[in-house]
Design a protein around this motif. Structure first.
Motif, PDB file in Angstrom:
ATOM      1  N   HIS A 106     -17.608  -7.912 -43.537  1.00  0.00           N
ATOM      2  CA  HIS A 106     -18.894  -8.108 -44.216  1.00  0.00           C
ATOM      3  C   HIS A 106     -19.695  -6.807 -44.268  1.00  0.00           C
ATOM      4  CE1 HIS A 106     -19.063 -12.455 -44.974  1.00  0.00           C
ATOM      5  NE2 HIS A 106     -18.249 -12.544 -43.928  1.00  0.00           N
ATOM      6  N   ARG A 109     -17.968  -4.426 -46.822  1.00  0.00           N
ATOM      7  CA  ARG A 109     -18.194  -4.888 -48.197  1.00  0.00           C
ATOM      8  C   ARG A 109     -19.620  -4.564 -48.630  1.00  0.00           C
ATOM      9  NH1 ARG A 109     -19.214 -10.863 -48.930  1.00  0.00           N
ATOM     10  NH2 ARG A 109     -21.064 -10.080 -47.899  1.00  0.00           N
ATOM     11  N   ASP A 110     -20.575  -4.884 -47.771  1.00  0.00           N
ATOM     12  CA  ASP A 110     -21.975  -4.647 -48.111  1.00  0.00           C
ATOM     13  C   ASP A 110     -22.266  -3.160 -48.273  1.00  0.00           C
ATOM     14  OD1 ASP A 110     -22.220  -7.383 -47.931  1.00  0.00           O
ATOM     15  OD2 ASP A 110     -23.311  -7.360 -46.023  1.00  0.00           O
ATOM     16  N   HIS A 112     -20.166  -0.754 -49.196  1.00  0.00           N
ATOM     17  CA  HIS A 112     -19.593  -0.255 -50.455  1.00  0.00           C
ATOM     18  C   HIS A 112     -20.363  -0.795 -51.659  1.00  0.00           C
ATOM     19  CE1 HIS A 112     -16.271   2.108 -48.914  1.00  0.00           C
ATOM     20  NE2 HIS A 112     -16.129   1.190 -47.987  1.00  0.00           N
ATOM     21  N   ARG A 113     -20.860  -2.007 -51.560  1.00  0.00           N
ATOM     22  CA  ARG A 113     -21.664  -2.573 -52.650  1.00  0.00           C
ATOM     23  C   ARG A 113     -22.950  -1.764 -52.828  1.00  0.00           C
ATOM     24  NH1 ARG A 113     -22.595  -8.471 -51.817  1.00  0.00           N
ATOM     25  NH2 ARG A 113     -20.579  -8.615 -52.853  1.00  0.00           N
ATOM     26  N   GLU A 149     -15.093  -2.405 -52.432  1.00  0.00           N
ATOM     27  CA  GLU A 149     -15.920  -3.602 -52.249  1.00  0.00           C
ATOM     28  C   GLU A 149     -15.096  -4.857 -52.560  1.00  0.00           C
ATOM     29  OE1 GLU A 149     -19.707  -5.892 -54.356  1.00  0.00           O
ATOM     30  OE2 GLU A 149     -19.172  -3.877 -55.041  1.00  0.00           O
ATOM     31  N   GLU A 150     -14.332  -4.829 -53.649  1.00  0.00           N
ATOM     32  CA  GLU A 150     -13.492  -5.958 -54.029  1.00  0.00           C
ATOM     33  C   GLU A 150     -12.433  -6.241 -52.960  1.00  0.00           C
ATOM     34  OE1 GLU A 150     -10.184  -6.853 -57.458  1.00  0.00           O
ATOM     35  OE2 GLU A 150     -12.017  -5.805 -58.082  1.00  0.00           O
ATOM     36  N   TRP A 152     -12.651  -5.707 -49.709  1.00  0.00           N
ATOM     37  CA  TRP A 152     -13.281  -6.371 -48.561  1.00  0.00           C
ATOM     38  C   TRP A 152     -13.711  -7.789 -48.913  1.00  0.00           C
ATOM     39  CZ3 TRP A 152     -12.242  -4.828 -43.951  1.00  0.00           C
ATOM     40  CH2 TRP A 152     -12.016  -3.474 -43.690  1.00  0.00           C
ATOM     41  N   THR A 153     -14.130  -8.030 -50.145  1.00  0.00           N
ATOM     42  CA  THR A 153     -14.494  -9.389 -50.578  1.00  0.00           C
ATOM     43  C   THR A 153     -13.268 -10.300 -50.512  1.00  0.00           C
ATOM     44  OG1 THR A 153     -16.263  -8.572 -52.000  1.00  0.00           O
ATOM     45  CG2 THR A 153     -15.404 -10.773 -52.503  1.00  0.00           C
TER      46      THR A 153
END
Length: 167
Positions: A106, A109-110, A112-113, A149-150, A152-153
């Motif tokens: 999480h 991902r956050d 990189h977003r 990001e994708e 990690w999602t």
């Protein structure tokens, strides 16, 4: 950076922070040491203020532009270097505690977003009038951040699918 115009070492630090510093990490001390060395080599000129802090402003010389041109024309066969602490932690995740992996996923991902969103905002701001090659480098940065990001999602989704209901 001095090919874009004269600057003090502090000015260079500011330019780098908002541009190549996003994808090329180096010690900020280089922005103070390297211009002096390049001036000694004849690739830059150095002009010192008469009073005040006696700051030096550096400018590229014709020899400096020729060296830049030679460097740009030289082959670049090196592989892309990836130094991602999250990826390193994922590699060793076998030894992690029960909640560590979801937290890592999480957080990464956050992160990189946020970075991709920041690049996108910068792109939206500068794309209409910026140097087209700088814009292209920003496009690649956005794509890289969105791809990670994708990843990690999808990883979070796979962790959620593995977790039994009620846990």
């Amino acid at each position: 950076m001095l090919a874009h115009g004269p600057a003090t070492s502090y000015d260079l630090k500011q330019r780098v922070a908002f541009t190549i510093g996003n994808f090329w990490a180096f010690a900020h001390s280089q922005l103070y040491d390297e211009p002096a060395r390049l001036a000694e080599a004849g690739l830059l000129t150095a002009t010192e203020e008469e009073g005040g802090r006696r700051r030096r402003t550096y400018a590229i010389t014709d020899d400096g532009r020729a060296a830049l041109s030679d460097w740009l024309a030289s082959p670049t066969p090196e592989e892309t270097e990836v130094r991602d602490l999250g990826l390193l932690k994922l590699f060793f995740a076998t030894f992690a505690g029960p909640g560590d992996l979801p937290t890592l996923a999480h957080t990464r991902r956050d992160s990189h977003r946020v970075r991709a969103d920041g690049y996108q905002a910068l792109y939206d701001q500068i794309a209409p009038y910026a140097d087209k090659w700088q814009v292209k480098s920003l496009e690649l940065g956005i794509r890289i951040e969105r791809t990670v990001e994708e990843f990690w999602t999808e990883f979070i989704d796979s962790l959620d699918a593995e977790t039994p209901p009620g846990q």
